[in-house]
Enzyme design. Structure first.
Site, short mmCIF file in Angstrom:
data_model
loop_
_atom_site.label_atom_id
_atom_site.label_comp_id
_atom_site.label_asym_id
_atom_site.label_seq_id
_atom_site.Cartn_x
_atom_site.Cartn_y
_atom_site.Cartn_z
N ASP A 135 0.90 -1.11 0.08
CA ASP A 135 0.07 0.04 -0.05
C ASP A 135 0.77 1.19 -0.01
OD1 ASP A 135 -2.14 1.94 0.23
OD2 ASP A 135 -2.65 1.26 2.10
N TYR A 136 0.82 1.86 -1.19
CA TYR A 136 1.84 3.35 -1.29
C TYR A 136 0.93 4.35 -0.55
CZ TYR A 136 4.90 0.20 -4.27
OH TYR A 136 5.78 -0.28 -4.65
N LYS A 137 -0.21 4.20 -0.37
CA LYS A 137 -0.99 5.23 0.13
C LYS A 137 -0.40 5.80 1.29
CE LYS A 137 -5.31 3.71 -1.81
NZ LYS A 137 -6.85 3.10 -1.44
N SER A 138 0.25 5.42 2.36
CA SER A 138 0.88 5.61 3.58
C SER A 138 2.07 6.20 3.11
CB SER A 138 0.86 4.59 4.28
OG SER A 138 1.64 3.42 3.85
N THR A 139 2.68 5.90 1.97
CA THR A 139 3.97 6.58 1.81
C THR A 139 3.93 7.66 0.83
OG1 THR A 139 4.32 4.94 0.04
CG2 THR A 139 5.14 4.30 2.41
#
Length: 609
Positions: free
Chosen positions: A25-29
């Protein structure tokens, strides 16, 4: 009520065995961002020796390569193209002179690739001269303009990188005031998290980095990353390799705690070393505007039609003919085995790890000093002792919540460097997924004849002749490459897609040259004398076919009495369709179809008159 695993909500993350660990999940990064800051001075348009492409042309080809790779691999990342040292100015309110923003910081697309194609070659140089021109240089204002590009983005950016392409080691010609302004602005950019890289190109007399750019470029982010390269790029391949090594940020699949005992935790990152490339999934688009279709699921009561909330639904599991009703919280508790992390179980000798234990691509474990201070020191000590004693660490691995635990064998790998002290292999553990008991099955191998000793020796000679140094990057998937070339041709309105050379096909001519007579000798040892390796023997032809004609079956005519006998006995169904058709033609019976029953009905009606 429905089965307890029929619903999958956003807060439920199930990690199945067939799912790739690339689905991080790249949403947090956040998103990666990359700004190309290209020198547009007259020196950039001078061709090299032997009609080699100019530094500007090499830069545009490299920018195009990054654009296309971003579209395929990470289309959500942001890319910008800015020219400095131009005669014309194009930026918000034209606040910065001699700075031309060709592409704002946004996601790459087909239109941008076409724009960069227009700047390639001799015609591209003419277009660049007419559009932007070459003027004075103020790198400080160019860096300030790039800083505004980053500040105008409302999205969360995880990694910000700026690449400077130039062939001039003194962009301001010795102007100390402009040099000071550029160094100051570069320092401000680095304080905001922007990584500045220099992609310097060859120029007559050599490129001296120490004159100016050594104070502008950012230091390496970690030990595995190379710092400022002193030698300039003279070829397009070298420039592309250098850009490719810098553009992608190393992302960890997960950041976990490695529990070595009660109260002893080490922060580590899990990285993927090898991943199978697949075609991307199809995305449904609206017909009117080509926007992605977003689906929403709503549950309604079957009798009243009222909207059901998540708290109104329950999960059901049928067991022994009974429906076991469970709440969502109870299902979450059942699905949770343990908290995410790595838990040390013990150590085993390396000889206990077998080749058939390999199930899937291994992961790489590396310490995260930023998360827990002292992790690198403890991790290094564990790595050294495992390497000295030739053992691997056995751990229980839970990547994310609600994922089933797996057992990992942590195989130590010491750091390796080449003669130039460049790192070849990073220090860390390779996490090998171990199989469960039901993953290993006993197969009944078929009983085949055993090769004789001369046959084995001859095959050893053949294998020795055909050996070559294997490199995984030398063999691309031709199906994937052709798929992306077709998409590229469709998006860029090309006449035909680019031809892809299939490197997986064997080079038969080279193999014949290396083998010589070995192939025939092996064939004589293994196969009988009349063996035809090209295919099966041709079937024998019938005498009529050998004479040049086709043998036809004689036409069978039936008398009216024979047909009436079949009608009375009810045996017309035993006759074939061709015989029935000939009988209809013989007695002038008209039929509307060609089915067997229709022919029988027509003949019966005619003969019963």
């Amino acid at each position: 009520m429905a089965q307890w695993n029929d619903y999958h909500h956003e807060d439920e993350d199930v990690d199945g065995e067939e799912r790739d660990e690339s689905g991080v999940d790249y949403k947090s990064t956040g998103r990666d961002s990359l700004v190309f800051l290209v020198d547009a001075s007259k020196e950039m348009f001078i061709k090299g020796e032997d009609e080699e492409p100019s530094p500007f042309d090499m830069t545009m080809q490299c920018v195009r390569s990054v654009y296309t790779s971003k579209i395929i691999s990470s289309d959500k990342d942001l890319v910008a193209l800015v020219f400095y040292g131009t005669e014309q100015s194009k930026n918000p309110r034209n606040s910065f002179k001699h700075v031309y923003i060709y592409h704002d910081l946004d996601s790459p697309g087909a239109r941008r690739v076409q724009d960069v194609d227009g700047l390639r070659g001799e015609k591209g140089a003419q277009v660049a001269g007419e559009t932007m021109g070459s003027g004075n240089t103020n790198l400080g204002e160019a860096l300030w303009c790039c800083s505004n590009l980053y500040s105008d983005i409302k999205l969360r950016l995880s990694h910000k990188r700026l690449m400077i392409f130039t062939c001039r080691d003194t962009p301001h010609g010795g102007d100390s005031e402009r040099n000071r302004q550029a160094r100051t602005k570069a320092s401000d950019l680095k304080e905001t998290g922007v990584v500045i890289d220099l992609m310097h190109l060859m120029k007559p007399g050599g490129f001296d980095v120490s004159l100016f750019f050594c104070d502008v470029v950012s230091p390496p982010e970690d030990e595995a990353e190379l710092g400022l390269q002193m030698d300039p790029c003279g070829k397009l391949e070298d420039l592309q390799k250098r850009v490719r090594a810098k553009e992608m940020k190393k992302r960890s699949v997960a950041r976990l705690n490695l529990c070595l005992g009660e109260g002893m935790n080490v922060a580590v990152g899990v990285y993927i070393t090898a991943l199978q490339a697949r075609k991307p999934n199809a995305i449904k688009l609206y017909r009117d505007n080509n926007e992605p279709v977003r689906t929403k699921t709503r549950l309604y009561h079957t009798q009243t039609g009222s909207l059901l909330l998540p708290s109104d639904t329950k999960r059901v599991q049928v067991y022994a003919g009974r429906q076991i009703v469970m709440e969502k919280d109870e299902v979450d508790v059942i699905k949770k085995f343990s908290d995410p992390g790595l838990e040390l179980i013990g150590f085993k000798p390396m000889e206990r790890l077998k080749l058939h234990h390999h199930l899937r691509s291994a992961v790489f474990i590396y310490p995260e000093e930023e998360a827990v201070t002292g992790s690198a020191c403890v991790f290094t000590a564990l790595l050294r002792r495992c390497s000295v004693r030739n053992v691997f660490a056995l751990c229980k691995y839970t990547r994310i919540r609600n994922s089933p635990p797996r057992f990992l064998a942590l195989v130590p790998q010491r750091e390796e460097v080449d003669d130039g002290q460049a790192q070849i292999a990073a220090p860390g553990f390779h996490g090998i997924f171990l199989p469960y008991a039901d993953d290993i099955r006993t197969l009944d191998a078929p009983q085949l004849p055993t090769a004789s000793e001369p046959q084995v020796d001859k095959m050893k000679e053949i294998v020795h002749k055909l050996r070559f140094k294997y490199r995984s990057d030398a063999f691309e998937n031709p199906v994937l490459q052709q798929h992306y070339r077709n998409l590229e041709a469709l998006a860029l309105d090309l006449m035909a897609p680019e031809h892809i050379e299939d490197h997986t096909m064997p080079n038969v001519n080279m193999m014949d040259q290396r083998l010589g007579s070995l192939a025939q000798e092996f064939r004589d040892l293994v196969y009988p004398a009349d063996y035809n390796p090209e295919g099966k023997t041709a079937p024998k032809r019938k005498p009529a076919e050998a004479a040049g004609g086709t043998e036809k079956k004689p036409k069978v005519e039936m008398s009216e009495d024979e047909l009436r006998g079949h009608v009375q006995k009810g045996t017309l169904g035993k006759l074939t369709v061709p015989v029935l058709k000939d009988a209809c033609k013989q007695f002038g019976v008209k039929v509307t179809g060609t089915k067997k029953q229709e022919l029988i009905d027509a003949l019966t009606a005619q003969l019963n008159k």
